[in-house]
Design a protein around this motif. Sequence first.
Motif, short mmCIF file in Angstrom:
data_model
loop_
_atom_site.label_atom_id
_atom_site.label_comp_id
_atom_site.label_asym_id
_atom_site.label_seq_id
_atom_site.Cartn_x
_atom_site.Cartn_y
_atom_site.Cartn_z
N UNK A 277 0.63 -1.41 0.33
CA UNK A 277 0.22 0.12 0.06
C UNK A 277 1.08 0.96 -0.11
N UNK A 278 1.72 1.14 0.95
CA UNK A 278 3.05 1.97 0.99
C UNK A 278 3.25 2.50 -0.45
N UNK A 279 4.06 1.42 -1.47
CA UNK A 279 4.81 1.58 -2.55
C UNK A 279 3.85 2.19 -3.72
N UNK A 280 2.37 1.83 -3.34
CA UNK A 280 1.79 2.48 -4.49
C UNK A 280 1.18 3.88 -4.11
N UNK A 281 0.60 4.19 -2.43
CA UNK A 281 0.32 5.75 -2.82
C UNK A 281 1.42 6.23 -3.14
N UNK A 282 3.00 6.32 -2.53
CA UNK A 282 4.24 7.03 -3.00
C UNK A 282 3.95 7.03 -4.37
N UNK A 283 3.94 6.17 -5.47
CA UNK A 283 3.58 5.99 -6.62
C UNK A 283 2.39 7.04 -7.07
N UNK A 284 1.18 6.95 -6.80
CA UNK A 284 0.26 7.38 -7.24
C UNK A 284 0.42 8.64 -6.99
N UNK A 285 1.22 9.60 -5.98
CA UNK A 285 1.11 10.75 -5.84
C UNK A 285 1.80 11.55 -6.85
N UNK A 286 2.82 10.67 -6.79
CA UNK A 286 4.04 10.81 -7.73
C UNK A 286 3.75 11.21 -9.05
N UNK A 287 2.60 10.19 -9.00
CA UNK A 287 2.02 10.58 -10.99
C UNK A 287 0.92 11.68 -10.47
N UNK A 288 0.56 12.25 -9.41
CA UNK A 288 -0.78 13.20 -10.14
C UNK A 288 -1.90 12.57 -9.28
N UNK A 289 -2.02 11.78 -8.66
CA UNK A 289 -3.18 11.05 -8.11
C UNK A 289 -3.35 11.26 -7.00
N UNK A 290 -4.56 11.49 -7.14
CA UNK A 290 -4.85 11.49 -4.91
C UNK A 290 -5.42 10.28 -4.39
N UNK A 291 -4.25 9.60 -3.44
CA UNK A 291 -4.34 7.90 -3.30
C UNK A 291 -5.11 8.11 -2.34
N UNK A 292 -5.96 6.98 -1.71
CA UNK A 292 -6.68 6.77 -0.49
C UNK A 292 -6.26 5.18 -0.12
N UNK A 293 -5.77 4.79 1.04
CA UNK A 293 -5.82 3.37 1.50
C UNK A 293 -7.02 2.70 2.20
#
Length: 233
Positions: free
Chosen positions: A17-33
């Motif tokens: 989850x932490x890996x996905x959240x970080x990369x989503x935010x880096x690609x300008x998505x708003x991440x929820x987990x």
Amino acid sequence: MSKKTTVLAVDDEVHILELIEYNLEQNRFHALTAESGEEALEIIEKQDVDLVLLDLMMDGMDGLEVLKKLRQSENTADLPVIILTAKGEEINKVLGLELGADDYISKPFGVHELIARIKAVLRRTKRQLVKKEDEQQITIGDMIINRRTREVKVGEESVHLSLKEFELLYLLASNRGQVFSRDQLLDTIWGYDYYGETRTVDVHVRNLRKKIEKDDTMPAYIKTVRGVGYKFV
């Protein structure tokens, strides 16, 4: 500032989850987990989510059960879902797709592939929604027929139709130029088990013309095909 696309990642492995959240935010998505299926459903109920990354193998409510509940609800039936599967989980992958998942990605996955698949599903979903909206609404001249809301407008005025009047209008308007016999209209709109007469069709067409035509004695929309039935022009 445009609203960011919200992606909900659901997995019971915190480091993923932490890996996905970080990369989503880096690609300008708003991440929820969410770390469980139950938590994911609560988030989806309370917040606007544009896409779900859903792990299938979780303790408690697994991903297949979450997916099934999403597809059974009218509010989330079209919510894009990408399932996450471990290598070798062929059966679960197939079940997920059969339950309505939009795509899948196998663990371990590369970040670039994950982001590319998310963007591809979002593009495809957007096209489908536009197409569906186009199919739901017909615009002919100054008339707008909305199948989803069952509303009809001619110019700036709303036209109030009965259920059968609306169904008759929508059938004719969505098949412009096609001639329908009275028997065809009776069978399609009223059903094969309806024991009325074809005069029923004439009465409904006459009522429709009074509501949608500027001059029902010289109809511009619903034309009579003598000896056969009606067509919409």
